[in-house]
Design a protein around this motif. Structure first.
Motif, PDB file in Angstrom:
ATOM      1  N   GLY A 116      19.071  -5.253  35.481  1.00  0.00           N
ATOM      2  CA  GLY A 116      17.911  -5.450  36.329  1.00  0.00           C
ATOM      3  C   GLY A 116      18.152  -5.088  37.780  1.00  0.00           C
ATOM      4  O   GLY A 116      17.258  -5.178  38.591  1.00  0.00           O
ATOM      5  N   ARG A 117      19.331  -4.671  38.125  1.00  0.00           N
ATOM      6  CA  ARG A 117      19.637  -4.387  39.523  1.00  0.00           C
ATOM      7  C   ARG A 117      19.642  -2.880  39.763  1.00  0.00           C
ATOM      8  O   ARG A 117      19.749  -2.093  38.840  1.00  0.00           O
ATOM      9  CB  ARG A 117      20.986  -4.968  39.913  1.00  0.00           C
ATOM     10  N   ASN A 118      19.533  -2.513  41.034  1.00  0.00           N
ATOM     11  CA  ASN A 118      19.598  -1.101  41.388  1.00  0.00           C
ATOM     12  C   ASN A 118      21.056  -0.680  41.484  1.00  0.00           C
ATOM     13  O   ASN A 118      21.859  -1.332  42.136  1.00  0.00           O
ATOM     14  CB  ASN A 118      18.888  -0.837  42.716  1.00  0.00           C
ATOM     15  N   ALA A 119      21.377   0.403  40.843  1.00  0.00           N
ATOM     16  CA  ALA A 119      22.731   0.939  40.872  1.00  0.00           C
ATOM     17  C   ALA A 119      22.679   2.358  41.418  1.00  0.00           C
ATOM     18  O   ALA A 119      21.727   3.096  41.152  1.00  0.00           O
ATOM     19  CB  ALA A 119      23.324   0.938  39.464  1.00  0.00           C
ATOM     20  N   THR A 120      23.691   2.749  42.175  1.00  0.00           N
ATOM     21  CA  THR A 120      23.754   4.107  42.693  1.00  0.00           C
ATOM     22  C   THR A 120      23.879   5.079  41.539  1.00  0.00           C
ATOM     23  O   THR A 120      24.765   4.961  40.697  1.00  0.00           O
ATOM     24  CB  THR A 120      24.947   4.262  43.658  1.00  0.00           C
ATOM     25  N   VAL A 121      22.965   6.029  41.505  1.00  0.00           N
ATOM     26  CA  VAL A 121      22.951   7.014  40.424  1.00  0.00           C
ATOM     27  C   VAL A 121      23.538   8.327  40.910  1.00  0.00           C
ATOM     28  O   VAL A 121      24.259   9.010  40.177  1.00  0.00           O
ATOM     29  CB  VAL A 121      21.517   7.224  39.891  1.00  0.00           C
ATOM     30  N   ALA A 122      23.246   8.704  42.159  1.00  0.00           N
ATOM     31  CA  ALA A 122      23.735   9.986  42.673  1.00  0.00           C
ATOM     32  C   ALA A 122      23.914   9.907  44.186  1.00  0.00           C
ATOM     33  O   ALA A 122      23.186   9.187  44.870  1.00  0.00           O
ATOM     34  CB  ALA A 122      22.770  11.110  42.317  1.00  0.00           C
ATOM     35  N   VAL A 123      24.876  10.660  44.676  1.00  0.00           N
ATOM     36  CA  VAL A 123      25.073  10.865  46.105  1.00  0.00           C
ATOM     37  C   VAL A 123      25.102  12.369  46.323  1.00  0.00           C
ATOM     38  O   VAL A 123      25.854  13.084  45.663  1.00  0.00           O
ATOM     39  CB  VAL A 123      26.385  10.218  46.612  1.00  0.00           C
ATOM     40  N   HIS A 124      24.245  12.845  47.219  1.00  0.00           N
ATOM     41  CA  HIS A 124      24.110  14.288  47.449  1.00  0.00           C
ATOM     42  C   HIS A 124      24.322  14.547  48.943  1.00  0.00           C
ATOM     43  O   HIS A 124      23.754  13.843  49.774  1.00  0.00           O
ATOM     44  CB  HIS A 124      22.732  14.737  46.990  1.00  0.00           C
ATOM     45  N   THR A 125      25.134  15.531  49.264  1.00  0.00           N
ATOM     46  CA  THR A 125      25.425  15.861  50.663  1.00  0.00           C
ATOM     47  C   THR A 125      24.901  17.249  50.981  1.00  0.00           C
ATOM     48  O   THR A 125      25.070  18.179  50.194  1.00  0.00           O
ATOM     49  CB  THR A 125      26.943  15.804  50.923  1.00  0.00           C
ATOM     50  N   GLY A 126      24.273  17.364  52.144  1.00  0.00           N
ATOM     51  CA  GLY A 126      23.783  18.652  52.604  1.00  0.00           C
ATOM     52  C   GLY A 126      24.072  18.805  54.094  1.00  0.00           C
ATOM     53  O   GLY A 126      24.417  17.841  54.782  1.00  0.00           O
ATOM     54  N   TYR A 127      23.928  20.033  54.575  1.00  0.00           N
ATOM     55  CA  TYR A 127      24.168  20.334  55.985  1.00  0.00           C
ATOM     56  C   TYR A 127      22.974  21.089  56.536  1.00  0.00           C
ATOM     57  O   TYR A 127      22.440  21.989  55.880  1.00  0.00           O
ATOM     58  CB  TYR A 127      25.443  21.169  56.143  1.00  0.00           C
ATOM     59  N   LEU A 128      22.557  20.709  57.751  1.00  0.00           N
ATOM     60  CA  LEU A 128      21.462  21.386  58.409  1.00  0.00           C
ATOM     61  C   LEU A 128      21.884  21.722  59.833  1.00  0.00           C
ATOM     62  O   LEU A 128      22.701  21.022  60.437  1.00  0.00           O
ATOM     63  CB  LEU A 128      20.218  20.484  58.460  1.00  0.00           C
ATOM     64  N   PRO A 129      21.329  22.808  60.394  1.00  0.00           N
ATOM     65  CA  PRO A 129      21.698  23.167  61.781  1.00  0.00           C
ATOM     66  C   PRO A 129      21.172  22.122  62.746  1.00  0.00           C
ATOM     67  O   PRO A 129      20.129  21.510  62.539  1.00  0.00           O
ATOM     68  CB  PRO A 129      21.031  24.522  61.988  1.00  0.00           C
ATOM     69  N   ARG A 130      21.916  21.964  63.862  1.00  0.00           N
ATOM     70  CA  ARG A 130      21.511  20.989  64.890  1.00  0.00           C
ATOM     71  C   ARG A 130      20.472  21.576  65.793  1.00  0.00           C
ATOM     72  O   ARG A 130      20.294  22.690  65.993  1.00  0.00           O
ATOM     73  CB  ARG A 130      22.726  20.584  65.704  1.00  0.00           C
TER      74      ARG A 130
END
Length: 130
Positions: A116-130
């Motif tokens: 019944g609890r929320n569990a981390t399913v995915a972690v996604h990393t991206g990069y964008l220009p400043r």
């Protein structure tokens, strides 16, 4: 060779009780293994679907941020509905090494299988220009 009128005992054709029990035991073992394998395949399919949807949520969040003007370092969170499920996401924006890009980590959580609890399913990393 027995003749139709002879009094010699005839051997009956068919299976003995022991042979039938051995055959049933083999079939029972095979069916048990098949049921277990089918259950594992269903669980694996569900987990793959969860991960795919979570990665789509994270990719959508990265796309939203790429369209946003003036990103700033920090943390934000929100909810999204996709695939008939509710997803919680958290976005961490920080300066990437070198100072020319933003590093964006999107963590997506959903309800875990059978919990019944929320569990981390995915972690996604991206990069964008400043």
């Amino acid at each position: 060779m027995n003749r139709p009128g002879s009094s010699a005992p005839r051997r009956s054709t068919g299976f003995t009780l022991v042979e039938v029990l051995v055959a049933l035991a083999v079939v029972a073992l095979a069916l048990g293994a098949l049921i277990r394998t089918t259950g594992q395949a269903a669980d694996t399919q569900y987990e793959a679907e969860q991960r795919t949807l979570a990665l789509w949520v994270a990719s959508n969040r990265l796309a939203e941020l790429s369209l946003a003007a003036g990103l700033e370092a920090g943390r934000s969170s929100g909810r999204t509905r996709m695939g008939g499920r509710d997803w919680r996401w958290q976005t961490d924006i920080s300066a990437a090494p070198g100072g020319e890009l933003w590093r964006i980590d999107v963590t997506v959580a959903g309800t875990a299988l059978g919990e019944g609890r929320n569990a981390t399913v995915a972690v996604h990393t991206g990069y964008l220009p400043r």
